[in-house]
Structures are given as C-alpha cells and as structure tokens.
Design a protein around this motif. Sequence first.
Motif, PDB file in Angstrom:
ATOM      1  N   TRP A 111      35.466  42.484  61.413  1.00 59.57           N
ATOM      2  CA  TRP A 111      34.773  43.761  61.257  1.00 59.57           C
ATOM      3  C   TRP A 111      34.737  44.208  59.801  1.00 59.57           C
ATOM      4  CZ3 TRP A 111      36.831  48.176  59.183  1.00 59.57           C
ATOM      5  CH2 TRP A 111      38.217  48.241  59.048  1.00 59.57           C
ATOM      6  N   ARG A 112      35.756  43.839  59.009  1.00 57.84           N
ATOM      7  CA  ARG A 112      35.772  44.216  57.594  1.00 57.84           C
ATOM      8  C   ARG A 112      34.611  43.549  56.853  1.00 57.84           C
ATOM      9  NH1 ARG A 112      40.899  46.354  56.177  1.00 57.84           N
ATOM     10  NH2 ARG A 112      42.452  46.109  57.843  1.00 57.84           N
ATOM     11  N   ILE A 113      34.464  42.232  57.074  1.00 52.13           N
ATOM     12  CA  ILE A 113      33.378  41.503  56.415  1.00 52.13           C
ATOM     13  C   ILE A 113      32.032  41.978  56.950  1.00 52.13           C
ATOM     14  CG2 ILE A 113      32.286  39.230  56.236  1.00 52.13           C
ATOM     15  CD1 ILE A 113      35.035  38.007  55.983  1.00 52.13           C
ATOM     16  N   ALA A 114      31.946  42.207  58.265  1.00 57.11           N
ATOM     17  CA  ALA A 114      30.685  42.637  58.863  1.00 57.11           C
ATOM     18  C   ALA A 114      30.231  43.976  58.295  1.00 57.11           C
ATOM     19  CB  ALA A 114      30.841  42.733  60.380  1.00 57.11           C
ATOM     20  N   LEU A 115      31.155  44.933  58.173  1.00 58.03           N
ATOM     21  CA  LEU A 115      30.803  46.247  57.635  1.00 58.03           C
ATOM     22  C   LEU A 115      30.424  46.151  56.163  1.00 58.03           C
ATOM     23  CD1 LEU A 115      30.489  49.244  58.035  1.00 58.03           C
ATOM     24  CD2 LEU A 115      32.958  49.517  57.683  1.00 58.03           C
ATOM     25  N   THR A 116      31.133  45.284  55.419  1.00 58.25           N
ATOM     26  CA  THR A 116      30.804  45.089  54.005  1.00 58.25           C
ATOM     27  C   THR A 116      29.391  44.545  53.843  1.00 58.25           C
ATOM     28  OG1 THR A 116      33.121  44.652  53.470  1.00 58.25           O
ATOM     29  CG2 THR A 116      31.485  43.898  51.885  1.00 58.25           C
ATOM     30  N   LEU A 165      34.226  50.622  49.448  1.00 62.25           N
ATOM     31  CA  LEU A 165      34.459  49.193  49.685  1.00 62.25           C
ATOM     32  C   LEU A 165      35.917  48.764  49.506  1.00 62.25           C
ATOM     33  CD1 LEU A 165      31.275  47.394  48.257  1.00 62.25           C
ATOM     34  CD2 LEU A 165      32.002  47.594  50.641  1.00 62.25           C
ATOM     35  N   PRO A 166      36.654  49.249  48.488  1.00 64.43           N
ATOM     36  CA  PRO A 166      38.055  48.823  48.360  1.00 64.43           C
ATOM     37  C   PRO A 166      38.905  49.136  49.587  1.00 64.43           C
ATOM     38  CG  PRO A 166      37.316  49.859  46.334  1.00 64.43           C
ATOM     39  CD  PRO A 166      36.238  50.072  47.338  1.00 64.43           C
ATOM     40  N   LEU A 167      38.509  50.127  50.378  1.00 64.35           N
ATOM     41  CA  LEU A 167      39.273  50.475  51.577  1.00 64.35           C
ATOM     42  C   LEU A 167      39.148  49.411  52.667  1.00 64.35           C
ATOM     43  CD1 LEU A 167      38.350  54.275  51.844  1.00 64.35           C
ATOM     44  CD2 LEU A 167      40.337  53.236  50.723  1.00 64.35           C
ATOM     45  N   LEU A 168      38.139  48.521  52.529  1.00 58.97           N
ATOM     46  CA  LEU A 168      37.933  47.483  53.528  1.00 58.97           C
ATOM     47  C   LEU A 168      38.737  46.217  53.252  1.00 58.97           C
ATOM     48  CD1 LEU A 168      34.059  47.788  54.043  1.00 58.97           C
ATOM     49  CD2 LEU A 168      35.884  48.712  55.477  1.00 58.97           C
ATOM     50  N   ALA A 169      39.375  46.161  52.074  1.00 60.38           N
ATOM     51  CA  ALA A 169      40.187  44.986  51.749  1.00 60.38           C
ATOM     52  C   ALA A 169      41.521  45.055  52.493  1.00 60.38           C
ATOM     53  CB  ALA A 169      40.428  44.919  50.242  1.00 60.38           C
ATOM     54  N   LEU A 170      42.094  43.910  52.746  1.00 60.40           N
ATOM     55  CA  LEU A 170      43.425  43.858  53.338  1.00 60.40           C
ATOM     56  C   LEU A 170      44.434  44.477  52.372  1.00 60.40           C
ATOM     57  CD1 LEU A 170      43.259  40.263  54.829  1.00 60.40           C
ATOM     58  CD2 LEU A 170      43.194  42.420  56.105  1.00 60.40           C
ATOM     59  N   PRO A 171      45.513  45.099  52.877  1.00 58.52           N
ATOM     60  CA  PRO A 171      46.458  45.797  51.997  1.00 58.52           C
ATOM     61  C   PRO A 171      46.946  44.964  50.815  1.00 58.52           C
ATOM     62  CG  PRO A 171      46.953  46.267  54.281  1.00 58.52           C
ATOM     63  CD  PRO A 171      45.874  45.234  54.294  1.00 58.52           C
ATOM     64  N   GLY A 172      47.325  43.712  51.039  1.00 57.93           N
ATOM     65  CA  GLY A 172      47.806  42.884  49.937  1.00 57.93           C
ATOM     66  C   GLY A 172      46.726  42.599  48.923  1.00 57.93           C
ATOM     67  N   ARG A 365      38.589  41.217  46.850  1.00 58.80           N
ATOM     68  CA  ARG A 365      39.123  40.247  47.823  1.00 58.80           C
ATOM     69  C   ARG A 365      38.681  40.582  49.259  1.00 58.80           C
ATOM     70  NH1 ARG A 365      40.178  38.736  43.343  1.00 58.80           N
ATOM     71  NH2 ARG A 365      42.009  37.524  42.688  1.00 58.80           N
ATOM     72  N   ILE A 366      37.451  41.116  49.386  1.00 59.46           N
ATOM     73  CA  ILE A 366      36.922  41.416  50.713  1.00 59.46           C
ATOM     74  C   ILE A 366      36.106  40.234  51.227  1.00 59.46           C
ATOM     75  CG2 ILE A 366      35.523  43.022  52.074  1.00 59.46           C
ATOM     76  CD1 ILE A 366      35.954  45.072  49.809  1.00 59.46           C
ATOM     77  N   LEU A 367      35.283  39.635  50.333  1.00 53.98           N
ATOM     78  CA  LEU A 367      34.432  38.505  50.705  1.00 53.98           C
ATOM     79  C   LEU A 367      34.943  37.230  50.066  1.00 53.98           C
ATOM     80  CD1 LEU A 367      30.829  40.017  50.275  1.00 53.98           C
ATOM     81  CD2 LEU A 367      32.142  39.783  52.391  1.00 53.98           C
ATOM     82  N   PRO A 368      35.012  36.128  50.816  1.00 55.41           N
ATOM     83  CA  PRO A 368      35.358  34.842  50.209  1.00 55.41           C
ATOM     84  C   PRO A 368      34.207  34.337  49.337  1.00 55.41           C
ATOM     85  CG  PRO A 368      34.815  34.565  52.523  1.00 55.41           C
ATOM     86  CD  PRO A 368      34.856  36.034  52.280  1.00 55.41           C
ATOM     87  N   ASN A 369      34.526  33.494  48.361  1.00 52.35           N
ATOM     88  CA  ASN A 369      33.515  33.036  47.404  1.00 52.35           C
ATOM     89  C   ASN A 369      32.367  32.287  48.078  1.00 52.35           C
ATOM     90  OD1 ASN A 369      34.747  34.092  45.105  1.00 52.35           O
ATOM     91  ND2 ASN A 369      36.135  32.346  44.927  1.00 52.35           N
ATOM     92  N   ALA A 370      32.678  31.451  49.061  1.00 46.99           N
ATOM     93  CA  ALA A 370      31.630  30.656  49.716  1.00 46.99           C
ATOM     94  C   ALA A 370      30.629  31.565  50.434  1.00 46.99           C
ATOM     95  CB  ALA A 370      32.260  29.675  50.706  1.00 46.99           C
TER      96      ALA A 370
END
Length: 626
Positions: A111-116, A165-172, A365-370
């Motif tokens: 859902w994080r990637i989808a919303l982004t 957008l930063p709120l959608l990243a994982l805590p780490g 660090r929300i979306l992977p490079n690929a």
Amino acid sequence: MESFLFQASLYLIAVVLAVPVASRLGLGSVLGYLVAGIVIGPVFGLVGSETKDLQHFAEFGVVMMLFLIGLELEPRALWGMRDRLLGLGGLQIVVTTLVVTLGVLAMGQSWRIALTLGIILSLSSTAIVLQTLSEKSLMPTQGGRSAFSVLLMQDIAVIPMLAFLPLLALPGARALAKAQAADSHATLPFLQQLPGWGVTLVTLGAVAAVALAGHYLIRPLYSFVHRARLREVNTALALMIVVTIATLMLMVGLSPALGAFLAGVVLANSEFKHEIESDIAPFKGLLLGLFFITVGAGIDVDTFLSKPVTLVGLALALMIAKGAVLYGLGKLFKLKGRNQWLFTLGLAQAGEFGFVLTAFAVKQRILPNALAGELLLVIALSMFLTPLFFILHDVLAKRMKDESVTHEADEIDEQQPVIIAGVGRFGQVVNRMVTMSGFQTTVLDHDLKVIQLLRKFGFKGYVGDPTRPELLRAAGLAQASVLVVCLDDRAAATRLVAYARRQRDDLHIIARARDREHVFELHRAGADDIVREYFDGALRIGRYVLENVGLSDYEAREMERTFFKLDRAAVRDLADLWTPGVPADKNPAYIARAKELNRELEAALLAKYSQTREEKTEPRRDTAAE
C-alpha cells in the motif's frame, strides 16, 4: 569548450530540422521536440548522461511559462477561478490518486508503494499541455481554462506532496533519508533548526515578500531601468525577476513555478507587462523545447526493449484511467462537447513533476531503483503519446457542433423585414444602427449569454442556430427584405448564405467576411454585399496616416474613397479566377491578375492625387461679381 559547442550544435540542429517538419505535418511542436530527442539520444547515441543535468536546467522553462501565464491573469480573474481551482483541481488529484492506488494494489504492490505511485501519477504535464493549448489557441476555451485550473492546482499540490511522501517510508528508511537530507543545502540552513510553525511562517513570509516586491519594488525598478533605453538591460531585468523569485522559493522549499506564477499575477496590471512578456517569451520557448528534447533523449532504451509491450500497455492504461476520471469530472462540472474532450484528452498523461517526485521517493527509500526506472519510462511514454491525444481531440472536434448550440431554440413570436444572424461585437453594431434608425430586426444567435446580454440593454433577440432551416423559416425568411450574416464561424456563414440564396432569389444578403478568400466563398454562395471585417477600419487608419503626412482632409478622404471603390472592383475581378481549395499563392493566373490590378490601382491613386491637388490650387470664381 569544443564539447559544449558540439552538444549545443546537436540540440539546435535537431530543433531546426524536426520541429518545422512536425508542425508542417500537423503533429505540433511538442511531438517534434520529443522525436528530435529520441533521434539524437537513443537512436544515434549522440548525447549521453549530460541530458539529465540539462533537463534540470531546461525545467526552468516551465517556471518562465507560469510567470507569463500569471501576467495574463489579473488577481480578480484568479479569484474567479477558485471554484474550479479547488473543486475541479482538488477532485482530480484525489480521485486519480485513489484510482491509480487501487490499480497498483491489484498488481500486488504494497500500500505504501501503491499510494506513492498514485500521488506521482495524479499529476499531468504543465509544460506539454500549456504549450499545446497556446499553439492551438485553445486556452480561452472553457476546456482550456478548466485544464489550466487543474494544472495550477497540481503545481500547488506538489508542495504538500513533498511533505507527505516521507511519511510513507518505513521507519528505518525514513531515519536514513532524514539524515541524508540534513546534509543537503537545498533549503536555507536555519530552516532545518526551526519548529514546524516557524517553517510555516517563513514560507508564508516568502510568498508575501514576492507579492509585495511585485507591487512596490519591481515597478519603480523597471521604471528606473527603462530610462536607460537599452533593450538588453530590460531583458536582463526580466530574467533577474524570474530567477530571483525561483531561487527564493527553492530556498524555503516551495515550487519555483508557483512563486513565478504568483509574481506574474501581481504584475498583471503593470504598465510594463507587455515589455516583460516580450523579453521572457523567447527564453521560455527555447528552454521548454530543450526540456522536451531531454525527455526524448533520456528514454532508457534497454529497459524499454526488455519489456516494450508491458511498458506501452502501462502508459496507455494510465492514460485511459486518468481519462475516465477526467471525463467524469468534466460531466460533473458541466463541460460539454469539444471542451469535455479537450479536458479529458489533454490532461491524461503523467507530468514532468513526476520525475521530481520519483527521484524524491527513491531518496526517501520508498521506491526501489528498478521500479523507479520503469516508472520514469511510463511517465515519459505517456508524455510522448500526449500530442497524439491532442490530434485525436482535433479529429473529434471537427465532427462535433460547438456546445453553445445545445440550448433549446426560442419560439419566435414575430417576424421583421431585417434578419440579423449573429450578434457578436460586429453584429451588435449593425443591430443598434438599424433599430435606432427606426427599423425592426429579428436577431438570431446560438449563444444564450449573448442574447441575455442583448436583452439587458433593451434589444430583443432569439436563441438558436441561425443555420437551421426551421429556425430561419420561423424568423420569416420567406418575407424578409434583408438578411445580414455576421456569424463568427466562417463555414457556417457560407452555408447560411448558400441556403438563403437557394430559398430566395430576390432576398438581399449582406455578409461579413473574415478575409479575402472568404469574400470569394461568400460571393460564390450568393451574397449581394460582402464586408471584410477589418477592411473599413483599416481604410480609416490609412486615411488618418495620409492626413498626418501632408495631405489635407479632403485629399485623404478622396484617396480613401478611390481606394475603396477600386479595391472592391478588383476583388470582384479576382473572384472569377479564384479556385476553391487552391491557395492564392499556388494559382498563377490569380497572382498575375493581382499584380496587374495592383499596378492599375497605384496608377489610379496617383492620378486621383494629382487631380485633387489641381482642384486645390485652382482659383475660385467670384460668382457674386458675375
């Protein structure tokens, strides 16, 4: 230096060759720029990684474009757009984000990637859409204004998107991204030490500073510089205004395009507005063209060739999904016909801010490079397909009647000897003169607002399409003495004249023509008197010129009368040589006769001038003495 000049030459050669060809083919300049970028980039590999750096520079063209658009909008007009800005623009972002998010979730993403992805792909291309609307003169239409409202709202929404957008990243990942951001100097260092309310105050202060500077500082500064009477200094000042405002916005973390737009709105009432516009426009055009070229040149061919069907399918799926949302919102906000399709097809792509948000999402660090690489390619492909969507709109528009004719026609309760078809600015003057001279008219126009305005000033008119046979019969075409055709639509005016002439051989038809070729069309259709809309005004200006270069009022008036009579005769003569569908410059017989008539007209004017001079110097006879 040699490398820079070589790269500059490549881009300029690509522009000079590709854009005129695309424009001649009816594809528009944007598609020409994109194709040029693909040719010098992925096809021949003449440009390399420098296109990414160049693209960031070229994006400044969007800033300049929004500054120029702001110059055309007075604050009152902007306030009048608030409903579409917040309602239509806000709904477009929210609904599109929701639809794309659900689609990406269905593809198995988190859902994080989808919303982004939903947030990123909800934006459309300000650069492509506004450039194309301006080229095709579609900005003043209801669909064009609605599209602009959505684009402006999207530019405003980029700010909260960057904050969200930063709120959608994982805590780490969020902690790592925050630590990296602390090393960045994109914003003022002291802003990083302020609490949230302090940053908000500084941001609002920067916006207020732009507004106040535009009103109280830039005008006297421009007046001071203008006294130097050096064009290059004026140009430097115009560039300085835009660059300084963009820099200030970036320093406080705002969109430079939004700041430039605000400054343009503030300067919209300035006496230097047109001069600023003429100084900025060439730079805007070049930078936007460069931006489109870099988009084409930056397409990742390897990734594309690895899964071309999938990526093109995703781009088309995105545009269809956004188009469905836009079509529904257009219905909700009462867009119809051409305007609805312009709004739907024009905004269906992803936008250049998608590149910015994608890069930001990778850093967070929300979306992977690929995935980000494929996303960038989908965005670029959707932008590449946009000019084709505009071509589709043009095809659909030609097959549609204008939405303004959808009002039910009024019931005509009386018939008068004079029928006036079309009461725009031209027809209104005709109607006022005739009615104030004591004659009654039957006025027809398809635009409800025009008829309502006419009624407010005490003139009677009827809503309806004047080209419809049943409406003309109800208006009394069978008994009328005169039909005046003042329609804005050139083809409709010609059709109306031809129909009226077929119905009545004895009817006197007076028609307004757009240009000389339209005169020929109306002449063939059967009009008795044809008036070119700017011809009489141009004759008056010509007479004033003659009066101010040495001729007396009488001499200038005689020259005007002679030119009018001979030019009308020349047009009737040329009408016999005119061939429908063949441009005048491609008709040898027409050109030869036009040259001959010009020589005859020049000789006649010189003879008339000599005659009036002789009449002026001839001594008066003393009839009283006789």
